[in-house]
Scaffold this active site. Sequence first.
Site, PDB file in Angstrom:
ATOM      1  N   ASP A  27       0.827  -1.216   0.000  1.00 13.85           N
ATOM      2  CA  ASP A  27       0.000   0.000   0.000  1.00 13.85           C
ATOM      3  C   ASP A  27       0.860   1.264   0.000  1.00 13.85           C
ATOM      4  O   ASP A  27       1.968   1.266   0.538  1.00 13.85           O
ATOM      5  CB  ASP A  27      -0.917  -0.031   1.236  1.00 13.85           C
ATOM      6  CG  ASP A  27      -2.062   0.958   1.110  1.00 13.85           C
ATOM      7  OD1 ASP A  27      -2.435   1.310  -0.031  1.00 13.85           O
ATOM      8  OD2 ASP A  27      -2.591   1.391   2.151  1.00 13.85           O
TER       9      ASP A  27
ATOM     10  N   ASN B 179       1.075   3.493  -2.985  1.00  3.91           N
ATOM     11  CA  ASN B 179       1.504   3.971  -4.310  1.00  3.91           C
ATOM     12  C   ASN B 179       0.923   5.351  -4.622  1.00  3.91           C
ATOM     13  O   ASN B 179       1.610   6.216  -5.181  1.00  3.91           O
ATOM     14  CB  ASN B 179       1.029   3.017  -5.414  1.00  3.91           C
ATOM     15  CG  ASN B 179       1.648   1.650  -5.303  1.00  3.91           C
ATOM     16  OD1 ASN B 179       2.574   1.447  -4.526  1.00  3.91           O
ATOM     17  ND2 ASN B 179       1.123   0.696  -6.070  1.00  3.91           N
TER      18      ASN B 179
ATOM     19  N   HIS C 119       1.588   3.563  -9.304  1.00  5.50           N
ATOM     20  CA  HIS C 119       1.511   2.102  -9.451  1.00  5.50           C
ATOM     21  C   HIS C 119       2.693   1.571 -10.270  1.00  5.50           C
ATOM     22  O   HIS C 119       3.229   0.503  -9.977  1.00  5.50           O
ATOM     23  CB  HIS C 119       0.183   1.698 -10.090  1.00  5.50           C
ATOM     24  CG  HIS C 119      -1.009   2.043  -9.240  1.00  5.50           C
ATOM     25  ND1 HIS C 119      -1.051   1.760  -7.902  1.00  5.50           N
ATOM     26  CD2 HIS C 119      -2.184   2.664  -9.527  1.00  5.50           C
ATOM     27  CE1 HIS C 119      -2.201   2.194  -7.397  1.00  5.50           C
ATOM     28  NE2 HIS C 119      -2.901   2.757  -8.367  1.00  5.50           N
TER      29      HIS C 119
ATOM     30  N   LEU D 117      10.188 -20.809  -5.018  1.00  2.97           N
ATOM     31  CA  LEU D 117       9.249 -19.953  -4.288  1.00  2.97           C
ATOM     32  C   LEU D 117       7.874 -19.933  -4.978  1.00  2.97           C
ATOM     33  O   LEU D 117       7.795 -19.789  -6.186  1.00  2.97           O
ATOM     34  CB  LEU D 117       9.821 -18.528  -4.257  1.00  2.97           C
ATOM     35  CG  LEU D 117       8.945 -17.470  -3.615  1.00  2.97           C
ATOM     36  CD1 LEU D 117       9.173 -17.436  -2.112  1.00  2.97           C
ATOM     37  CD2 LEU D 117       9.224 -16.102  -4.198  1.00  2.97           C
TER      38      LEU D 117
ATOM     39  N   GLU E 193       1.689 -13.191  12.367  1.00  2.18           N
ATOM     40  CA  GLU E 193       2.313 -12.052  13.043  1.00  2.18           C
ATOM     41  C   GLU E 193       2.203 -10.862  12.096  1.00  2.18           C
ATOM     42  O   GLU E 193       2.430 -11.000  10.891  1.00  2.18           O
ATOM     43  CB  GLU E 193       3.793 -12.358  13.327  1.00  2.18           C
ATOM     44  CG  GLU E 193       3.996 -13.505  14.287  1.00  2.18           C
ATOM     45  CD  GLU E 193       3.484 -13.198  15.691  1.00  2.18           C
ATOM     46  OE1 GLU E 193       3.600 -12.035  16.127  1.00  2.18           O
ATOM     47  OE2 GLU E 193       2.958 -14.121  16.338  1.00  2.18           O
TER      48      GLU E 193
HETATM   49  C1  IPE Z   1      -5.375  -2.631   0.104  1.00  2.00           C
HETATM   50  O1  IPE Z   1      -5.117  -1.293  -0.038  1.00  2.00           O
HETATM   51  C2  IPE Z   1      -5.418  -3.292  -1.244  1.00  2.00           C
HETATM   52  C3  IPE Z   1      -4.143  -3.448  -1.924  1.00  2.00           C
HETATM   53  C4  IPE Z   1      -2.977  -3.082  -1.474  1.00  2.00           C
HETATM   54  C5  IPE Z   1      -4.224  -4.099  -3.206  1.00  2.00           C
HETATM   55  P1  IPE Z   1      -6.265  -0.213  -0.153  1.00  2.00           P
HETATM   56  O2  IPE Z   1      -5.586   1.087  -0.389  1.00  2.00           O
HETATM   57  O3  IPE Z   1      -7.276  -0.613  -1.159  1.00  2.00           O
HETATM   58  O4  IPE Z   1      -6.928  -0.266   1.294  1.00  2.00           O
HETATM   59  P2  IPE Z   1      -7.752   0.817   2.094  1.00  2.00           P
HETATM   60  O5  IPE Z   1      -8.805   1.361   1.177  1.00  2.00           O
HETATM   61  O6  IPE Z   1      -6.802   1.889   2.505  1.00  2.00           O
HETATM   62  O7  IPE Z   1      -8.291   0.077   3.272  1.00  2.00           O
HETATM   63  C1  IPE Z   2      -1.804   0.265  -3.254  1.00  2.00           C
HETATM   64  O1  IPE Z   2      -1.571   1.626  -3.334  1.00  2.00           O
HETATM   65  C2  IPE Z   2      -2.038  -0.360  -4.603  1.00  2.00           C
HETATM   66  C3  IPE Z   2      -3.431  -0.748  -4.839  1.00  2.00           C
HETATM   67  C4  IPE Z   2      -4.405  -0.638  -3.977  1.00  2.00           C
HETATM   68  C5  IPE Z   2      -3.741  -1.290  -6.136  1.00  2.00           C
HETATM   69  P1  IPE Z   2      -2.750   2.677  -3.247  1.00  2.00           P
HETATM   70  O2  IPE Z   2      -3.161   3.053  -4.629  1.00  2.00           O
HETATM   71  O3  IPE Z   2      -3.844   2.211  -2.368  1.00  2.00           O
HETATM   72  O4  IPE Z   2      -1.985   3.902  -2.574  1.00  2.00           O
HETATM   73  P2  IPE Z   2      -2.556   4.883  -1.486  1.00  2.00           P
HETATM   74  O5  IPE Z   2      -3.015   4.074  -0.329  1.00  2.00           O
HETATM   75  O6  IPE Z   2      -3.666   5.649  -2.129  1.00  2.00           O
HETATM   76  O7  IPE Z   2      -1.373   5.766  -1.145  1.00  2.00           O
HETATM   77 MG    MG Z   3      -4.147   2.382  -0.369  1.00  2.00          MG
END
Ligand code: IPE
Ligand code: IPE
Ligand code: MG
Length: 246
Positions: free
Chosen positions: A15, A17, A32, A126, A202
């Site tokens: 998370d 990006n 992304h 893996l 964990e």
């Molecule tokens: C979780 O992240 C999903 C992925 C990393 C693919 P999100 O950005 O979608 O989660 P929330 O909305 O912050 O809970």
């Molecule tokens: C995680 O990064 C990737 C996906 C959910 C696909 P985000 O796009 O959720 O990035 P933030 O949380 O908005 O920074």
């Molecule tokens: Mg996110």
Amino acid sequence: MSQLPVPQHIAIIMDGNGRWAARRGLSRSEGHQAGAEPLRALLTAARKAGVKYLTLYAFSTENWGRPEEEVRGLFELLSKYLKSELDELLATGVRLMAIGELEDLPPLAAEALRSALEASADNRGLTLTLALSYGSRAELTRAARLLAAEAAAGRLDPRKIDEQALEDRLWTAGQPAPDLLIRTGGDMRLSNFLLWQCAYAEFYFTPTLWPDFGPEDFEAALASYRRRERRFGLAESPGLPTAAAD
Ligand code: IPE
Ligand code: IPE
Ligand code: MG
């Protein structure tokens, strides 16, 4: 206190990006793209550490609600990644797997995934599982539906439905549960990821945004894990066997 062996299975919520991109005045899609960068070094570090299963949350069932352009960009990126990295994945013995509502993937991504899954099916290194259009609630609901259908058809005695029976109908059937769950980006929640499977995982949360996640962050997560004491509800740790690769 003795240290834990290397986790057999690590699951990662990649998370941050979007925030990484926003801080640079870039689009979410560019965030992304940057999020694909840490993967190669992560796979190398995981293999070297002796990790056997790595499960990456790449797209959730809820992520379909994002702007169309972002969703399209994500699946284009997935197709590109699978094509450009396939040789490397095969050369390093990686077995690719995927969990989620894969039938909902756009055709090009579905095709790239299908050929990568097929090409790596016999690999014994893996196991890299991509969670794509994945949601734990959808997974558990589907398992319940499968059990109900088998019971209604007379192939399954409802009194015989135990934890194993449900687990066998999850997308993750046959895989061990994650020992360590890592979430980058600073939020401390599961966001519908592996709810059943993480019953005794964990957790390691780091503020590092996913595109910045490097081998040193991975090592920090492993170091934190090693110091934990896993009791699984018992009065004392059951004393896990030491992994040969530790
Ligand atoms: C979780 O992240 C999903 C992925 C990393 C693919 P999100 O950005 O979608 O989660 P929330 O909305 O912050 O809970
Ligand atoms: C995680 O990064 C990737 C996906 C959910 C696909 P985000 O796009 O959720 O990035 P933030 O949380 O908005 O920074
Ligand atoms: Mg996110």
